[in-house]
Design a protein around this motif. Structure first.
Motif: not given
Length: 251
Positions: A67, A89-90, A93, A96, A127, A130
């Motif tokens: 990620a 977003s990454h 992640r 997460y 999560y 993301a």
């Protein structure tokens, strides 16, 4: 690093299959409970689901590294909206997966006295954020494609029609303009999604997935049956993109 990424890709394929089986068990357990099946059978399905969840956490060990590598690639994108959405977003992640690894260590007995509920809630928050960013990216790309399609149609039809004055707002034609506009936008949306299967699959997958953290965090409780159906659907879509890489949305 490249060898680790290749190895991790193989683990992801196995994880997707187990994820589909896990949510199938969730859906099956809900169905058995509603149908009044034997308590022992329902308990067996619940235990099987828990074992699959633990196996998935084991297969996701080290996914934070991938990620972070994806975030490093996304930060160089030329489109500022895509760069912002995908990079953050990454990163979410990665957080997460890190929380998920801590949860696995706690459930495996490697970390004693771990507050599993707190870490589970923390991982689902990352999560959820993301997925919100992924859906924002999908909507942004849909809007760009709709505008491009609309310009193409306008350019194609403009030589055939002479410009006319807009109708008066009190006429029936003017009253029907919002309906005409809505139908045109809906037709453009269907055209864009039909001609872009990767975008359509990504939108469906993210839409299904977002109900899982919403339910787990208590923001919008939907019940195990709906969560199981959504998780199973998104897992099948993920497996489909692995079997046919051209269906994976890029970048």
């Amino acid at each position: 690093m490249d060898s680790w990424v290749r190895f991790n890709a193989q683990s992801q394929a196995k994880e997707r299959v187990i994820r589909a089986a896990q949510y199938a068990c969730t859906l099956l357990g809900y169905t058995l409970q509603k149908s009044g099946a034997a308590a022992e059978l329902h308990q067996t399905i619940t235990q099987l689901e828990a074992h699959m969840s633990l196996t998935r956490k084991l297969l996701r060990l080290g996914n934070s590294v991938e990620a972070l590598e994806a975030a490093k690639r996304a930060i160089h994108l030329s489109d500022s909206v895509l760069r912002l959405c995908l990079t953050i977003s990454h990163l979410n992640r990665a957080m997460y997966f890190a929380c998920d690894n801590v949860l696995w260590a706690g459930k495996a007995g490697l970390i004693s006295k771990l507050d599993q509920h707190k870490w589970s809630q923390r991982s689902f928050r990352y999560y959820l954020f993301a997925l919100i960013l992924n859906l924002t990216r999908d909507v942004y790309e849909i809007r760009l494609l709709i505008e491009r399609e609309a310009r193409y149609r306008d350019a194609k039809s403009s030589p055939q029609h002479s410009p006319t004055l807009p109708p008066d707002s009190s006429t029936p034609a003017a009253i029907g303009l919002p309906v005409i506009w809505f139908r045109r936008q809906l037709h453009l949306l269907v055209t864009v999604l039909y001609s872009n299967p990767p975008l359509l699959l990504d939108l469906l997958k993210n839409t299904c997935d977002i109900f899982i953290p919403l339910d787990r965090l208590g923001i919008s409780p939907t019940g195990p049956g709906f969560v199981g159906a959504c998780g199973l659907t998104s897992s099948v879509l993920s497996i489909l993109t692995m079997l046919h890489p051209w269906l994976k949305l890029k970048p």
